[in-house]
Design an enzyme around this catalytic site. Structure first.
Site, mmCIF file in Angstrom:
data_model
loop_
_atom_site.group_PDB
_atom_site.id
_atom_site.type_symbol
_atom_site.label_atom_id
_atom_site.label_comp_id
_atom_site.label_asym_id
_atom_site.label_seq_id
_atom_site.Cartn_x
_atom_site.Cartn_y
_atom_site.Cartn_z
ATOM 1 N N MET A 168 -10.740 1.396 18.633
ATOM 2 C CA MET A 168 -11.717 1.124 19.689
ATOM 3 C C MET A 168 -12.541 -0.105 19.351
ATOM 4 O O MET A 168 -13.184 -0.162 18.310
ATOM 5 C CB MET A 168 -12.633 2.333 19.892
ATOM 6 C CG MET A 168 -11.890 3.609 20.281
ATOM 7 S SD MET A 168 -13.003 4.970 20.669
ATOM 8 C CE MET A 168 -13.712 4.372 22.214
ATOM 9 N N CYS A 209 -1.881 -10.375 12.826
ATOM 10 C CA CYS A 209 -2.852 -9.289 12.739
ATOM 11 C C CYS A 209 -2.268 -7.977 13.250
ATOM 12 O O CYS A 209 -2.392 -6.929 12.602
ATOM 13 C CB CYS A 209 -4.104 -9.660 13.526
ATOM 14 S SG CYS A 209 -5.402 -8.407 13.459
ATOM 15 N N CYS A 263 -10.011 -13.970 18.236
ATOM 16 C CA CYS A 263 -11.279 -13.246 18.121
ATOM 17 C C CYS A 263 -12.274 -13.935 17.194
ATOM 18 O O CYS A 263 -13.478 -13.922 17.450
ATOM 19 C CB CYS A 263 -11.029 -11.811 17.665
ATOM 20 S SG CYS A 263 -10.363 -11.646 15.979
#
Length: 351
Positions: free
Chosen positions: A14, A98, A195
Site C-alpha cells: 500500500m 524495482c 518515484c
C-alpha cells in the site's frame, strides 16, 4: 512458509494512493483477510504523508498496517543503478528493476515470514495460467497497463500474487473510491515518472553527483565533424531530439554516446533505425512459447514502439532479437518486453 499459512490471507503493498486503497477494498469484498504493508523506498525531504494515508486507510478498514524501511537497499540497488547507468551513457529502467528484483520479492519474503500465502498490489495487470505456467497479461485499461515492467517475475511469485485492479479502468477505480466514501483516495493525483526523480533527471544527477562529475563536451556528426558544445554526455539519451540546444535548420537526433570521450554523435532519424538487438539479464517464463517463434511482439518503451520479432538464444547466453521491421532509438540499458497478444512472455535489458 510457516505452517500457519492460510489461502484467505493476503499481504497488500500500500502506497497510500488511489490504486492500493481500492485494491484493499476489493480484496476485503472478495473475502480475504488483508494486511497492509507500506515500503519506505524513498522520501523526498522526509515527506511521509503517504505513510499516514496508508495507515489511516487501514485503520478505517480495520486491517493491520505494517511499515518496512528499505531506503538503504533502495538507494544501493535502484538509485545508484540509475545514476551509474546514465554515467555509462545508457538509458536506465528503474521501475522494471524495482518491481522484478525488489518490490515483489520483498512481498513474498515478508508473506513467507508471516505465514501469509497471497500477496497483492494495485498494479493494472492480470494473470493467466498457460501450458503449465502463470503469465502476466495486460490490464484492460491501455492507458494504465503496467505489464511492461513485470516481465522478470518468477513462478514462485506469479503463482501466489493477486491482482485486483487488472480488470478495471482508472476511471472506474476512482468511482469505486468515491462510492465507498474514500474521497481523498478518489481524488489523489496519479504519480508520474520515476518515484525518486519526479523532476527532470538531469537536475537529479546534478544534485546527487559530486561537482565536476559531469563536464561539457562536444557534439559530432557521423563523419566525425564537430557540430557544437554540449552540457555533458549523461544529459542526453539515444533518440533525443529536443533540448540539444543547437539549431542546424534540420532535425537531428542523438545516435550514439561515447562516455570515455564525452562525445555525443548526432544523425538524422533514418540512421537510428535498427533491425536487431541483443539482450542480457533476460527472463523467459516459458521458452517453448517464445524462442524461435515468428509471432512475438517486442516493446522497447512503456506504451511505445512495438514490433514483431524472432528471438533466439545465443552461445554467450544473450538473446538475439531479429526485428521484422526497423525500430528507431534502441538504447543500451533500456528494457525490452516480449508479448504474444496480451500475454507477457519475458524480457531483458538491451546491450
Amino acid at each position: 512458509m510457516r505452517e500457519t499459512e492460510s489461502n484467505n490471507k493476503v499481504l497488500l503493498g500500500m502506497s497510500g494512493g488511489t490504486d492500493s486503497s481500492v485494491a484493499a477494498l476489493l480484496l476485503q469484498d472478495a473475502g480475504y483477510e488483508v494486511t497492509g504493508i507500506t515500503f519506505r523506498f524513498y522520501e523526498k525531504e522526509n515527506d511521509t504523508e503517504y505513510l499516514e494515508d496508508a495507515r489511516a486507510l487501514c485503520e478505517r478498514l480495520n486491517i493491520p498496517h505494517l511499515t518496512y524501511d528499505v531506503r538503504d537497499t533502495f538507494r544501493k540497488t535502484i538509485i545508484d543503478y540509475f545514476i551509474n547507468e546514465y554515467m555509462a551513457g545508457h538509458t536506465p529502467v528503474p521501475c522494471t528493476l524495482c518491481n522484478n528484483y525488489l518490490k515483489w520479492p520483498l512481498l513474498k519474503k515478508i508473506s513467507d515470514e508471516m505465514g501469509i500465502y497471497h500477496f497483492a498490489t494495485g498494479h493494472y495487470v492480470r494473470r493467466r495460467f498457460i501450458n503449465g505456467c502463470y503469465h502476466i497479461t495486460t490490464g484492460v485499461d491501455p492507458d494504465k497497463d503496467q505489464s511492461f515492467f513485470l516481465w522478470g517475475l518468477p513462478q514462485e511469485i506469479l503463482q501466489r500474487m493477486l491482482l485486483p485492479m487488472g480488470n478495471l479502468t482508472k476511471a472506474r477505480v476512482r468511482e469505486i473510491a468515491a462510492e465507498r466514501g474514500f474521497l481523498k483516495a478518489a481524488h489523489k493525483r496519479d504519480s508520474l515518472g520515476v518515484c525518486f526523480c519526479p523532476m527532470d533527471y538531469r537536475t537529479f544527477l546534478h544534485k546527487e553527483l559530486p561537482e565536476g562529475s559531469i563536464l561539457p563536451g562536444k557534439f559530432f556528426d557521423e563523419m566525425g565533424n564537430f557540430i557544437a558544445r554540449h552540457k555533458g554526455y549523461p544529459f542526453y539519451t539515444i533518440g533525443q531530439r529536443r533540448g540539444l540546444g543547437i539549431d542546424l535548420n534540420r532535425a537531428v537526433f542523438v545516435k550514439e554516446i561515447i562516455p570515455a570521450e564525452n562525445k555525443v554523435i548526432l544523425s538524422d532519424l533514418k540512421a537510428l533505425e535498427k533491425t536487431e538487438m541483443r539482450l542480457k539479464e533476460w527472463h523467459i517464463t516459458n521458452p517453448a512459447l517464445l524462442l524461435n517463434k515468428d509471432d512475438i511482439i517486442v516493446k522497447i518503451r512503456y506504451r511505445k514502439q512495438a514490433n514483431r520479432c524472432t528471438v533466439t538464444l545465443q552461445p554467450d547466453n544473450t538473446l538475439h532479437v531479429q526485428l521484422h521491421e526497423p525500430l528507431t532509438a534502441i538504447a543500451p540499458g533500456q528494457a525490452a518486453a516480449f508479448y504474444r497478444d496480451d500475454v507477457v512472455l519475458g524480457g531483458g535489458i538491451i546491450i
